[in-house]
Design an enzyme around this catalytic site. Structure first.
Site, mmCIF file in Angstrom:
data_model
loop_
_atom_site.group_PDB
_atom_site.id
_atom_site.type_symbol
_atom_site.label_atom_id
_atom_site.label_comp_id
_atom_site.label_asym_id
_atom_site.label_seq_id
_atom_site.Cartn_x
_atom_site.Cartn_y
_atom_site.Cartn_z
ATOM 1 C CG LEU A 137 49.928 15.680 94.234
ATOM 2 C CD1 LEU A 137 49.340 16.753 93.273
ATOM 3 C CD2 LEU A 137 48.910 15.326 95.088
ATOM 4 N N GLY A 138 51.849 10.842 93.903
ATOM 5 C CA GLY A 138 52.042 9.636 93.288
ATOM 6 C C GLY A 138 50.999 8.803 93.701
ATOM 7 C CE LYS A 179 62.691 -3.466 102.899
ATOM 8 N NZ LYS A 179 61.420 -2.741 102.913
ATOM 9 C CB ALA A 208 57.520 12.843 97.538
ATOM 10 C CG ASN A 241 58.333 3.785 103.939
ATOM 11 O OD1 ASN A 241 57.726 3.513 105.097
ATOM 12 N ND2 ASN A 241 58.477 3.183 102.733
ATOM 13 C CB THR A 298 49.252 2.932 101.558
ATOM 14 O OG1 THR A 298 49.771 1.586 101.399
ATOM 15 C CG2 THR A 298 50.204 3.884 102.126
ATOM 16 C CB VAL A 317 50.319 6.818 98.583
ATOM 17 C CG1 VAL A 317 49.545 7.232 100.281
ATOM 18 C CG2 VAL A 317 50.880 5.357 98.601
HETATM 19 N N1 NAD Z 1 52.390 2.745 97.807
HETATM 20 C C1 NAD Z 1 52.323 2.199 99.126
HETATM 21 O O1 NAD Z 1 51.590 1.280 99.348
HETATM 22 C C2 NAD Z 1 53.227 2.605 100.072
HETATM 23 C C3 NAD Z 1 53.187 1.830 101.170
HETATM 24 C C4 NAD Z 1 53.959 2.574 102.486
HETATM 25 C C5 NAD Z 1 54.801 3.537 102.209
HETATM 26 N N2 NAD Z 1 54.978 4.244 101.063
HETATM 27 C C6 NAD Z 1 55.697 5.405 100.869
HETATM 28 O O2 NAD Z 1 55.152 6.505 100.316
HETATM 29 C C7 NAD Z 1 55.796 7.303 99.477
HETATM 30 C C8 NAD Z 1 54.981 7.396 98.201
HETATM 31 O O3 NAD Z 1 54.647 6.247 97.761
HETATM 32 P P1 NAD Z 1 54.060 6.057 96.259
HETATM 33 O O4 NAD Z 1 53.633 4.663 96.225
HETATM 34 O O5 NAD Z 1 52.941 7.096 96.220
HETATM 35 O O6 NAD Z 1 55.118 6.410 95.367
HETATM 36 P P2 NAD Z 1 55.113 7.065 93.701
HETATM 37 O O7 NAD Z 1 56.481 6.833 93.138
HETATM 38 O O8 NAD Z 1 53.896 6.674 93.185
HETATM 39 O O9 NAD Z 1 54.718 8.725 94.206
HETATM 40 C C9 NAD Z 1 55.664 9.496 94.776
HETATM 41 C C10 NAD Z 1 55.601 11.020 94.275
HETATM 42 O O10 NAD Z 1 56.433 11.952 94.622
HETATM 43 C C11 NAD Z 1 56.737 12.834 93.629
HETATM 44 N N3 NAD Z 1 57.998 13.358 94.174
HETATM 45 C C12 NAD Z 1 59.388 12.581 94.038
HETATM 46 N N4 NAD Z 1 60.441 13.475 94.826
HETATM 47 C C13 NAD Z 1 59.519 14.711 94.903
HETATM 48 C C14 NAD Z 1 59.778 15.881 95.654
HETATM 49 N N5 NAD Z 1 61.164 16.075 96.056
HETATM 50 N N6 NAD Z 1 58.930 16.759 95.593
HETATM 51 C C15 NAD Z 1 57.601 16.525 95.511
HETATM 52 N N7 NAD Z 1 57.264 15.483 94.789
HETATM 53 C C16 NAD Z 1 58.190 14.342 94.751
HETATM 54 C C17 NAD Z 1 57.000 11.797 92.186
HETATM 55 O O11 NAD Z 1 56.974 12.725 91.369
HETATM 56 C C18 NAD Z 1 55.635 10.974 92.495
HETATM 57 O O12 NAD Z 1 54.529 11.682 91.909
HETATM 58 C C19 NAD Z 1 57.010 6.509 99.245
HETATM 59 O O13 NAD Z 1 58.108 7.405 100.362
HETATM 60 C C20 NAD Z 1 56.625 5.025 99.827
HETATM 61 O O14 NAD Z 1 57.920 4.335 100.317
HETATM 62 C C21 NAD Z 1 54.363 3.818 100.096
#
Ligand code: NAD
Length: 384
Positions: free
Chosen positions: A195-196, A94, A257, A280, A164, A198
């Site tokens: 609802l981001g 990392k 999230a 994560n 993912t 992923v």
């Molecule tokens: N993108 C990937 O390929 C990937 C891979 C492995 C792990 N992850 C993990 O998955 C999670 C989501 O990733 P992502 O890429 O969709 O991120 P993102 O930033 O696109 O989406 C996160 C969503 O969560 C919402 N959010 C934040 N805090 C919140 C809360 N307290 N309550 C409700 N909603 C909340 C945000 O508004 C956003 O819509 C993260 O923890 C990330 O580390 C993502």
């Protein structure tokens, strides 16, 4: 073990305040740097048994050097397990850049970081994480080939949220099979937090499978978009406010999230039979896995559930190929099933079972490497 400290860090009080060498003894290599660009970075290489270390680079305005080091050590170890579980021929590492992503980023800083990575001669491959974006690594890539997860126009695999989200769906199916003896999700109720990139795709997959959804997000706009989409598909989506999501009467909780959301405060509210999500570090402490087991809630370890992204990034080695990535991502179903079975059979938590599965792969490779030469190292020279 090699350790290089900047002059500032060598003379700083912080370094004397704890036993640095005890702290890094589990790791193969920890580097720090402080060149003219203002770059202050740590690259922690935890374990290269399976191949060169692979892990993202995080940029944060850490308050202290110790805090940054702690993050690098903890996250790099996590990557050893994540890569092992994903079946990747990569070890765990990392990168951590100490700085404010909103104020301190310059192309020169990331070029210097690229040179720093290149000085490791292929022992560490990296890409985006919290505080860094694909464009930062386009600059770093000018100085090193050891960049993973580039945009498609630069020869990378592009958006990782697609594999993912599929990995989350396969994990949900494995948990459904364990809980109910079948994978049919029609009429099953899911509570999705976030609802981001992923979470939205997971919601779409679940709606396609006939599930009913309870969802929450900070953004009302994204919730309304999903509700509209569900209407077109004839599905049911109910919006829930903030922390009410923990107490929803659903079958499976899907955290997508933030981390640390399974803790002493939330566990008592949960009415679900299973937890399967992309976020994560969902458990605030590993001990919460035991509490979930005692409550009869099946927890699918997050680092396996969300490994679709790292599967795609590691697969870039062979050149972009979406079909191959999706086919590798399907293995997540089998891994989750194996972990759930082992946990039941050996009466251990699912996290303990997942860690054991990874350690088994590491040990098998270590023994093989002691007889034969180590696994052929990935080479990405083609991208120069
Ligand atoms: N993108 C990937 O390929 C990937 C891979 C492995 C792990 N992850 C993990 O998955 C999670 C989501 O990733 P992502 O890429 O969709 O991120 P993102 O930033 O696109 O989406 C996160 C969503 O969560 C919402 N959010 C934040 N805090 C919140 C809360 N307290 N309550 C409700 N909603 C909340 C945000 O508004 C956003 O819509 C993260 O923890 C990330 O580390 C993502």
């Amino acid at each position: 073990m090699a350790l290089t400290l900047s002059n500032e860090q060598k003379t700083g009080q912080s370094i004397q305040s704890f036993d640095l060498f005890t702290k890094i003894q589990e790791h193969e290599q920890v580097f720090c740097n402080d060149p003219a660009t203002g770059l202050k970075a740590i690259i922690a290489i935890h374990d290269t048994t399976l191949g060169p270390a692979l892990g993202g680079t995080r940029m944060r305005p850490y308050d202290t050097f110790e805090e940054a080091l702690e993050d690098a050590l903890r996250l790099s170890k996590g990557m050893t397990y994540k890569n092992a579980a994903a079946g990747n021929d990569f070890g765990g590492g990392k990168g951590v850049i100490i700085g404010d992503p909103l104020k301190d980023k310059t192309p020169e800083l990331f070029r210097a970081y690229g040179q720093f990575i290149d000085s490791l001669k292929g022992r560490f491959y990296t890409g985006t994480d919290m505080g860094t974006v694909l464009d930062d690594f386009v600059h770093a890539h000018k100085e090193t080939n050891c960049i993973a997860g580039l945009p498609e126009e630069y020869g990378g695999g592009g958006e990782t949220s697609i594999p993912t989200a599929l990995g989350v769906l396969y994990s949900i199916q494995a948990v459904a099979k364990t809980l109910w003896g079948h994978e049919n999700l029609t009429g099953k109720r899911f509570a999705i937090q976030g609802l981001g990139k992923v979470g939205y795709k997971v919601a779409e997959h679940l709606l396609e499978n006939g599930a009913d959804l309870y969802v929450t997000d900070i953004s009302e706009e994204v919730i309304n978009t999903l509700i509209e989409k569900a209407k077109q598909m004839g599905g049911n989506v109910t919006a829930v406010k903030g922390s009410e999501i923990y107490g929803v009467d659903a079958d499976i909780f899907v955290p997508c999230a933030i981390g640390g959301i399974i803790n002493d405060q939330t566990i008592d509210q949960l009415k679900v039979q299973g937890i399967v999500g992309a976020a994560n570090n969902q458990l605030l402490h590993e001990s919460h896995a035991k509490v979930l087991k005692e409550k009869g809630i099946l927890y699918a370890p997050d680092y396996i559930v969300n490994s679709g992204g790292v599967i795609q990034v590691a697969d870039e080695l062979y050149g972009p190929n979406k079909e191959r990535v999706l086919s590798k991502t399907k293995n997540i179903y089998r891994s989750i099933l194996e972990v759930l079975e082992q946990s039941k059979h050996e009466n251990m938590t699912t996290v303990e079972a997942a860690n054991l599965m990874c350690e088994k792969r590491l040990n098998i490779t270590k023994v093989r490497n002691s007889f034969f030469s180590p696994t052929k190292r990935p080479k990405w020279e083609v991208r120069r």
